[in-house]
Design a protein around this motif. Structure first.
Motif, PDB file in Angstrom:
ATOM      1  N   UNK A  92      61.891  41.877 -11.478  1.00 22.60           N
ATOM      2  CA  UNK A  92      62.133  40.836 -12.477  1.00 22.60           C
ATOM      3  C   UNK A  92      63.623  40.808 -12.860  1.00 22.60           C
ATOM      4  N   UNK A  93      64.179  41.985 -13.104  1.00 28.95           N
ATOM      5  CA  UNK A  93      65.594  42.066 -13.482  1.00 28.95           C
ATOM      6  C   UNK A  93      66.502  41.615 -12.336  1.00 28.95           C
ATOM      7  N   UNK A  94      66.132  41.944 -11.094  1.00 28.20           N
ATOM      8  CA  UNK A  94      66.940  41.535  -9.943  1.00 28.20           C
ATOM      9  C   UNK A  94      66.938  40.017  -9.784  1.00 28.20           C
ATOM     10  N   UNK A  95      65.791  39.404 -10.014  1.00 26.72           N
ATOM     11  CA  UNK A  95      65.716  37.945  -9.906  1.00 26.72           C
ATOM     12  C   UNK A  95      66.598  37.278 -10.966  1.00 26.72           C
ATOM     13  N   UNK A  96      66.535  37.794 -12.166  1.00 28.72           N
ATOM     14  CA  UNK A  96      67.359  37.238 -13.247  1.00 28.72           C
ATOM     15  C   UNK A  96      68.845  37.457 -12.951  1.00 28.72           C
ATOM     16  N   UNK A  97      69.195  38.651 -12.476  1.00 28.79           N
ATOM     17  CA  UNK A  97      70.598  38.945 -12.159  1.00 28.79           C
ATOM     18  C   UNK A  97      71.089  38.098 -10.996  1.00 28.79           C
ATOM     19  N   UNK A  98      70.211  37.803 -10.056  1.00 25.67           N
ATOM     20  CA  UNK A  98      70.591  36.962  -8.922  1.00 25.67           C
ATOM     21  C   UNK A  98      70.996  35.575  -9.407  1.00 25.67           C
ATOM     22  N   UNK A  99      70.186  34.990 -10.257  1.00 23.70           N
ATOM     23  CA  UNK A  99      70.504  33.663 -10.782  1.00 23.70           C
ATOM     24  C   UNK A  99      71.739  33.728 -11.681  1.00 23.70           C
TER      25      UNK A  99
ATOM     26  N   UNK B 131      76.759  38.366  -5.278  1.00 26.35           N
ATOM     27  CA  UNK B 131      75.419  38.077  -5.787  1.00 26.35           C
ATOM     28  C   UNK B 131      74.464  39.233  -5.512  1.00 26.35           C
ATOM     29  N   UNK B 132      74.491  39.773  -4.293  1.00 26.97           N
ATOM     30  CA  UNK B 132      73.552  40.851  -3.954  1.00 26.97           C
ATOM     31  C   UNK B 132      73.896  42.146  -4.677  1.00 26.97           C
ATOM     32  N   UNK B 133      75.162  42.413  -4.907  1.00 28.04           N
ATOM     33  CA  UNK B 133      75.534  43.638  -5.632  1.00 28.04           C
ATOM     34  C   UNK B 133      74.985  43.601  -7.049  1.00 28.04           C
ATOM     35  N   UNK B 134      75.072  42.458  -7.688  1.00 28.39           N
ATOM     36  CA  UNK B 134      74.532  42.340  -9.045  1.00 28.39           C
ATOM     37  C   UNK B 134      73.017  42.511  -9.036  1.00 28.39           C
ATOM     38  N   UNK B 135      72.356  41.917  -8.062  1.00 26.56           N
ATOM     39  CA  UNK B 135      70.896  42.012  -7.981  1.00 26.56           C
ATOM     40  C   UNK B 135      70.441  43.447  -7.704  1.00 26.56           C
ATOM     41  N   UNK B 136      71.107  44.099  -6.774  1.00 28.75           N
ATOM     42  CA  UNK B 136      70.727  45.474  -6.417  1.00 28.75           C
ATOM     43  C   UNK B 136      70.949  46.412  -7.596  1.00 28.75           C
ATOM     44  N   UNK B 137      72.081  46.274  -8.246  1.00 28.85           N
ATOM     45  CA  UNK B 137      72.359  47.133  -9.410  1.00 28.85           C
ATOM     46  C   UNK B 137      71.324  46.912 -10.504  1.00 28.85           C
ATOM     47  N   UNK B 138      70.995  45.659 -10.772  1.00 27.75           N
ATOM     48  CA  UNK B 138      69.997  45.368 -11.812  1.00 27.75           C
ATOM     49  C   UNK B 138      68.649  45.956 -11.445  1.00 27.75           C
TER      50      UNK B 138
END
Length: 126
Positions: A49-56, A85-92
């Motif tokens: 859920x957090x990765x999806x939000x961070x991706x957007x 974009x992927x770095x933010x998603x992975x970290x989240x």
């Protein structure tokens, strides 16, 4: 690509041996295993859920910046945009999953302590 046959067969054999073991887990161990699986699943759900939000949340400003800001337009190619974009998603994902799993484990430990205290009080009152 895929899993080599020998490796897959070895994994299946280990699973069968584990099920046919002479050792039987105690109910407490079974509960701990169930709790651990539940915590892991809860962590995966929260992380996704957090990765999806961070991706957007990272994709929108990155893509807008590439079209509006001259420096970004000149220096950020498609690979750089994808990496941002992927770095933010992975970290989240990993940060949230880790926090959720630790919180769930702490909650389970507190519940186990409370349960032991009530059992001890019940045995002492008898």
């Amino acid at each position: 690509m895929g899993i080599p046959t020998a490796m897959k067969d070895a994994w299946i054999d280990s699973q069968i041996r584990r099920r046919n073991s002479l050792l039987v887990a105690s109910p407490l161990e079974d509960k701990k295993i169930r709790d651990a699986r539940h915590c892991t699943q809860e962590g995966v759900r929260a992380g996704a859920r957090a990765a999806a939000i961070a991706c957007v949340a990272s994709a929108v400003p990155t893509l807008v910046a590439v079209r509006v800001v001259p420096w970004a337009k000149a220096n950020l190619n498609y690979t750089a945009q994808a990496l941002i974009i992927s770095a933010a998603s992975i970290a989240a994902y990993f940060i949230t999953a880790d926090k959720t799993i630790l919180e769930c484990a702490r909650r389970n430990a507190e519940n186990d302590i409370k349960q032991m205290e009530t059992q001890a009080a019940a045995t002492h009152s008898n």
